[in-house]
Design a protein around this motif. Sequence first.
Motif, PDB file in Angstrom:
ATOM      1  N   LEU A 176       0.825  -1.206   0.000  1.00 31.50           N
ATOM      2  CA  LEU A 176       0.000   0.000   0.000  1.00 31.50           C
ATOM      3  C   LEU A 176       0.861   1.259   0.000  1.00 31.50           C
ATOM      4  N   ALA A 177       1.952   1.239   0.763  1.00 34.40           N
ATOM      5  CA  ALA A 177       2.848   2.402   0.818  1.00 34.40           C
ATOM      6  C   ALA A 177       3.490   2.659  -0.543  1.00 34.40           C
ATOM      7  N   VAL A 178       3.921   1.609  -1.212  1.00 34.67           N
ATOM      8  CA  VAL A 178       4.529   1.762  -2.542  1.00 34.67           C
ATOM      9  C   VAL A 178       3.502   2.318  -3.522  1.00 34.67           C
ATOM     10  N   GLN A 179       2.270   1.813  -3.455  1.00 36.45           N
ATOM     11  CA  GLN A 179       1.222   2.326  -4.343  1.00 36.45           C
ATOM     12  C   GLN A 179       0.928   3.796  -4.075  1.00 36.45           C
ATOM     13  N   LEU A 180       0.934   4.175  -2.800  1.00 36.72           N
ATOM     14  CA  LEU A 180       0.718   5.585  -2.456  1.00 36.72           C
ATOM     15  C   LEU A 180       1.857   6.441  -2.990  1.00 36.72           C
ATOM     16  N   MET A 181       3.076   5.942  -2.872  1.00 39.19           N
ATOM     17  CA  MET A 181       4.245   6.667  -3.394  1.00 39.19           C
ATOM     18  C   MET A 181       4.099   6.882  -4.901  1.00 39.19           C
ATOM     19  N   GLU A 182       3.659   5.865  -5.609  1.00 34.76           N
ATOM     20  CA  GLU A 182       3.459   5.988  -7.055  1.00 34.76           C
ATOM     21  C   GLU A 182       2.370   6.995  -7.373  1.00 34.76           C
ATOM     22  N   LEU A 183       1.310   7.028  -6.557  1.00 33.75           N
ATOM     23  CA  LEU A 183       0.224   7.975  -6.775  1.00 33.75           C
ATOM     24  C   LEU A 183       0.701   9.411  -6.547  1.00 33.75           C
ATOM     25  N   ILE A 184       1.441   9.627  -5.471  1.00 34.99           N
ATOM     26  CA  ILE A 184       1.923  10.972  -5.142  1.00 34.99           C
ATOM     27  C   ILE A 184       2.914  11.466  -6.190  1.00 34.99           C
ATOM     28  N   GLY A 185       3.739  10.584  -6.692  1.00 37.63           N
ATOM     29  CA  GLY A 185       4.716  10.948  -7.720  1.00 37.63           C
ATOM     30  C   GLY A 185       6.123  10.911  -7.172  1.00 37.63           C
ATOM     31  N   PRO A 186       7.086  10.842  -8.087  1.00 38.58           N
ATOM     32  CA  PRO A 186       8.472  10.623  -7.683  1.00 38.58           C
ATOM     33  C   PRO A 186       9.174  11.842  -7.109  1.00 38.58           C
TER      34      PRO A 186
END
Length: 195
Positions: A28-38
């Motif tokens: 879930l954290a990785v998916q949130l990181m991808e949503l927020i952007g790099p």
Amino acid sequence: MAGHFEALPGGGAAVALDEVEVSILRSLAVQLMELIGPGDEPVEGEDPLAALFAEGPSEAPSDPALKRLFPDAYADESDELRSASADFRRYTENDLRTGKREHVLAVIRSLDALTPEGEGDEVVLKLTADESRAWLGALNDLRLTIGTRLEVTDEDEGGELYRLPDSDPRKPMVLAYLWLGALQESLVETLLSGA
């Protein structure tokens, strides 16, 4: 301690997690990181100080979850307040994104640092006071994102969403939403009791 945070000396918190819980939290954290952007890294050779003064977007994100994570400063749709919201977003969104990325990275790093002793064993995640606050921010953002995807509203408290049949494809997301809420509440109580 399983599933409940407990206070540690110095303002930190600890919680026992099993292998599946660690995997779900990390995913879930990785998916949130991808949503927020790099994030925007300065181009090699460019002045990194210039990046500090870069303006952010002036338009609200089109993705409802991002719109929830980065809301307009003013809800009123008048031209004057719409312009003020655009200015506010332009000067604050980059910093907000950076802060949210840092919180999520703290979660990923702390989960990656765990070393299970055997298969199926629980591990104890120990967080410093700063890591606890980062976790709290990330748990909140995860719940906001999932809640937006599920279209949870204030009127849904105790509603039909919580009584979905197992065959409903939204059921895993609802269970994750509720579990993250329990973790978040437990962490808040722990941090308040240690204050």
